[in-house]
Design an enzyme around this catalytic site. Structure first.
Site, PDB file in Angstrom:
ATOM      1  N   ARG A  50       0.804  -1.229   0.000  1.00 47.21           N
ATOM      2  CA  ARG A  50       0.000   0.000   0.000  1.00 47.21           C
ATOM      3  C   ARG A  50       0.834   1.276   0.000  1.00 47.21           C
ATOM      4  NH1 ARG A  50      -4.360  -1.815   4.399  1.00 47.21           N
ATOM      5  NH2 ARG A  50      -2.411  -2.550   5.245  1.00 47.21           N
ATOM      6  N   LYS A 165       3.485 -18.369   6.268  1.00 45.66           N
ATOM      7  CA  LYS A 165       2.766 -18.708   7.479  1.00 45.66           C
ATOM      8  C   LYS A 165       2.420 -17.424   8.211  1.00 45.66           C
ATOM      9  CE  LYS A 165       5.124 -20.093  11.220  1.00 45.66           C
ATOM     10  NZ  LYS A 165       5.590 -18.964  12.021  1.00 45.66           N
ATOM     11  N   HIS A 195       9.818 -22.180   6.460  1.00 46.29           N
ATOM     12  CA  HIS A 195      11.243 -21.964   6.195  1.00 46.29           C
ATOM     13  C   HIS A 195      12.123 -23.008   6.889  1.00 46.29           C
ATOM     14  CE1 HIS A 195      11.284 -19.739  10.032  1.00 46.29           C
ATOM     15  NE2 HIS A 195      12.593 -19.870  10.016  1.00 46.29           N
ATOM     16  N   LYS A 199      15.972 -25.427   5.584  1.00 50.85           N
ATOM     17  CA  LYS A 199      17.271 -25.486   6.258  1.00 50.85           C
ATOM     18  C   LYS A 199      17.993 -26.757   5.812  1.00 50.85           C
ATOM     19  CE  LYS A 199      15.510 -23.021  10.366  1.00 50.85           C
ATOM     20  NZ  LYS A 199      16.205 -21.755  10.480  1.00 50.85           N
ATOM     21  N   GLU A 233      14.561 -20.274  21.552  1.00 53.55           N
ATOM     22  CA  GLU A 233      15.129 -19.004  21.101  1.00 53.55           C
ATOM     23  C   GLU A 233      15.481 -18.177  22.332  1.00 53.55           C
ATOM     24  OE1 GLU A 233      13.067 -17.280  17.443  1.00 53.55           O
ATOM     25  OE2 GLU A 233      11.453 -18.295  18.491  1.00 53.55           O
ATOM     26  N   ASP A 254       2.481 -20.786  16.505  1.00 52.94           N
ATOM     27  CA  ASP A 254       3.566 -20.219  15.707  1.00 52.94           C
ATOM     28  C   ASP A 254       4.656 -21.254  15.404  1.00 52.94           C
ATOM     29  OD1 ASP A 254       5.108 -18.102  14.566  1.00 52.94           O
ATOM     30  OD2 ASP A 254       6.234 -17.882  16.434  1.00 52.94           O
ATOM     31  N   HIS A 259       6.045 -25.305  12.626  1.00 52.21           N
ATOM     32  CA  HIS A 259       7.331 -25.884  12.194  1.00 52.21           C
ATOM     33  C   HIS A 259       7.621 -27.274  12.790  1.00 52.21           C
ATOM     34  CE1 HIS A 259       8.379 -22.031  10.475  1.00 52.21           C
ATOM     35  NE2 HIS A 259       8.421 -21.425  11.630  1.00 52.21           N
ATOM     36  N   LYS A 359      10.329 -18.781  23.656  1.00 49.25           N
ATOM     37  CA  LYS A 359      11.095 -17.543  23.470  1.00 49.25           C
ATOM     38  C   LYS A 359      11.765 -17.211  24.796  1.00 49.25           C
ATOM     39  CE  LYS A 359       8.804 -15.867  19.534  1.00 49.25           C
ATOM     40  NZ  LYS A 359       9.687 -16.025  18.395  1.00 49.25           N
ATOM     41  N   LYS A 364      19.941 -20.550  22.411  1.00 48.85           N
ATOM     42  CA  LYS A 364      19.288 -20.727  21.108  1.00 48.85           C
ATOM     43  C   LYS A 364      19.687 -22.089  20.564  1.00 48.85           C
ATOM     44  CE  LYS A 364      18.789 -18.877  16.429  1.00 48.85           C
ATOM     45  NZ  LYS A 364      17.342 -19.149  16.293  1.00 48.85           N
TER      46      LYS A 364
HETATM   47  C1  BG6 Z   1       9.105 -17.906  12.580  1.00 51.94           C
HETATM   48  C2  BG6 Z   1       8.300 -17.576  13.799  1.00 51.94           C
HETATM   49  O1  BG6 Z   1       8.356 -18.707  11.708  1.00 51.94           O
HETATM   50  O2  BG6 Z   1      10.286 -18.597  12.972  1.00 51.94           O
HETATM   51  C3  BG6 Z   1       9.114 -16.723  14.751  1.00 51.94           C
HETATM   52  O3  BG6 Z   1       7.122 -16.877  13.425  1.00 51.94           O
HETATM   53  C4  BG6 Z   1      10.431 -17.408  15.077  1.00 51.94           C
HETATM   54  O4  BG6 Z   1       8.392 -16.473  15.948  1.00 51.94           O
HETATM   55  C5  BG6 Z   1      11.148 -17.843  13.808  1.00 51.94           C
HETATM   56  O5  BG6 Z   1      11.235 -16.491  15.806  1.00 51.94           O
HETATM   57  C6  BG6 Z   1      12.340 -18.700  14.140  1.00 51.94           C
HETATM   58  O6  BG6 Z   1      13.043 -18.989  12.969  1.00 51.94           O
HETATM   59  P1  BG6 Z   1      14.569 -19.444  13.013  1.00 51.94           P
HETATM   60  O7  BG6 Z   1      14.893 -19.773  11.613  1.00 51.94           O
HETATM   61  O8  BG6 Z   1      15.341 -18.285  13.565  1.00 51.94           O
HETATM   62  O9  BG6 Z   1      14.627 -20.609  13.941  1.00 51.94           O
END
Ligand code: BG6
Length: 511
Positions: A50, A165, A195, A199, A233, A254, A259, A359, A364
């Site tokens: 937009r 997503k 995504h 990987k 994370e 999420d 995932h 989170k 990580k």
């Molecule tokens: C995303 C989530 O799909 O993946 C996020 O919406 C998350 O909340 C992220 O932080 C994590 O991705 P990666 O590749 O850093 O593990």
């Protein structure tokens, strides 16, 4: 796995192009492919959203992040790449926007020789999906028609769509979105992105399991005690409080729905007939179909909800989730979820799959840990040093960071006597291949341009994933927790998650 090795010529149209994902991930991913020589000779990118912006302003908006995130940024290559990127303002939920957009698409196709091939990318807020997809269809941009009965299958032009997503926020909304897509695109043109599947280490799970003969015979309930899938994370919601705290957010939706169930499917699936997309997705889909959905009263026993309070991570003070911008100060949302999933089939009967994601956690890491049963006869009972009970073997699939695979087994401590201790055999992805894994978005964009759906979810997978998590989400809505926040930022999550495993005589792999 690819339909074609090289990507086809084509124009990529990104909806929601002024947003974060485009500049942080999509453009750097396309640029990396361009530098690698993987982009087709004739390609171009049209961003649309937009905000009013000229081509030049859009390019300037993209440059700083590409400079930072691309694998190998250099000014000359960037200049050659960015020249093919343009911008068209417009609200994709309004049909009026599609006249000018279609005209622009036509001009660019002409200027760059991309033909009729179009790859649409929905990088929008999910409530804008329906109208945008319907408008793409109504504008006559999807011309391939019933592609599967086209007489000249190889040379036909294509129009494909990548959908970001979150794919729905419950089973009904996911099924609805699938129907909207199905009205406008063939299933073979729909690319539901996750995504994690892009990987390298996730794809390597297939190779590890099916290119080696030694693991498959023990990959079942006779040898495996349980499996843990963790995505932890250290970051909090990073300013995305508004989205994360909405009805579609939270760790269960999420991450676990989005995932981790895919990782579970790859670990648990039967060997596919071939590496073709349909064969792999068929087997993954069967695992998800066999995953048991919780009965009403079971949820407290098989799932734990967590939310972080204040704490410290890497020397930095982290405020409580409820203090984040855009978050309801009374929020019941889960920044952590743990879930005990059971697969009702011959291979996995009785083997728990413990999934967790959070989170603001201690470290990580994304990993899959295969915990084998203990040796049946404990010969070294009286000589073990260290833990009282000899632990079973473990295979640890490290997805990120420190990509690799570790095998843990018992070894003899040097010296006289028979002291034994767990030791580790370590495969380090970067060291072994002397290469940094390609970014997930590069892999996935390239696959979409090649027409390879292997690493994308199909319709059934998206609907099954919601069916699995929804009973727990419903239970959580009906029974608000009065103990939130229940873990401090910088820790491994709520004590209840430890208790859930302790109840089965097990513990989380927190290393
Ligand atoms: C995303 C989530 O799909 O993946 C996020 O919406 C998350 O909340 C992220 O932080 C994590 O991705 P990666 O590749 O850093 O593990």
């Amino acid at each position: 796995m690819a339909a074609n090795d090289m990507a086809d010529d084509g124009l990529i149209v990104i909806f929601g192009a002024s947003g974060d994902l485009t500049k942080r991930k999509l453009i750097p991913a396309l640029y990396d492919l361009f530098v690698e020589g993987m982009m087709p000779e004739r390609f171009a990118v049209l961003g649309s959203s937009r905000s009013e912006m000229s081509d030049e302003a859009f390019r300037e908006h993209l440059t700083p992040m590409a400079r930072k995130s691309a694998h190998a940024f250099d000014d000359a290559s960037w200049a050659r790449f960015i020249e093919r990127v343009r911008y068209q303002p417009g609200d994709s939920t309004r049909s009026e926007a599609f006249g000018p957009l279609k005209k622009r698409i036509g001009e660019m196709a002409q200027a760059y020789g991309t033909g009729e091939n179009l790859l649409f990318y929905l990088s929008l807020a999910p409530h804008l999906y329906d109208d945008t997809i319907n408008n793409i269809g109504a504008a006559g941009l999807v011309t391939e028609g019933k592609a599967w009965c086209s007489l000249n299958r190889l040379n036909r032009p294509w129009q494909r769509i990548i959908v970001e997503k979150p794919f729905g926020h419950d089973p009904d909304s996911a099924a609805h979105l699938n129907r909207v897509l199905g009205r406008n695109f063939e299933e073979e043109s729909v690319y539901r992105i996750d995504h994690y599947l892009g990987k390298e280490t996730v794809q390597n799970m297939l190779v590890f399991r099916f290119a080696n003969a030694i693991f498959e015979p023990v990959w079942n309930r006779n040898y495996i005690d349980h499996i843990q899938v963790t995505a932890a994370e250290t970051v909090g919601v990073e300013g995305r409080g508004g989205y994360y705290d909405s009805p579609g957010g939270g760790a269960m939706r999420d991450m676990i729905q989005g995932h981790l169930l895919q990782l579970l499917a790859l670990v648990a699936m039967e060997p596919p007939v071939s590496m073709r997309a349909d064969d792999i997705r068929l087997e993954k889909g069967k695992v998800l179909l066999a995953a048991r959905a919780a009965r009403d009263d079971e949820s407290p026993l098989i799932a734990v909800k967590g939310q972080y309070g204040p704490g410290r991570i890497d020397g930095v003070d982290i405020p409580a989730y409820r203090r984040e911008k855009g978050v309801d100060p009374e929020s019941q949302n889960d920044t952590y979820a743990a879930f005990d999933v059971r697969i009702d089939n011959w291979r996995w009967e009785g083997v728990p799959f413990y999934l967790r994601s959070g989170k603001a956690m201690a470290r990580k890491t994304t990993e899959v840990v295969i915990n084998f049963r203990r040796a049946p006869h404990r010969l070294f009972r009286s000589t073990v040093s260290g833990p009282r009970i000899t632990p079973g073997n473990q295979i640890i699939l490290n997805i990120q960071p420190n990509e690799g695979i570790r095998l843990r087994f018992q070894g003899k401590v040097p010296g006289s006597g028979m002291s034994i201790r767990p030791v580790v055999m370590d495969f380090d992805f970067c060291q072994q291949f002397k290469a940094r894994p390609r970014e997930a978005y590069s892999t996935l964009l390239l696959d979409a341009m090649r027409g390879d759906q292997t690493l994308f979810k199909n319709r059934e997978e998206t609907e099954s994933a919601w069916r699995i998590v929804q009973p727990v989400l419903d239970y959580w809505t009906a029974h608000p927790s009065d103990d939130l926040p229940n873990y401090a930022a910088g820790t491994w999550g709520p004590a209840d998650a430890d208790r859930m495993l302790a109840h089965h005589g097990r513990e989380w792999h927190n290393e």
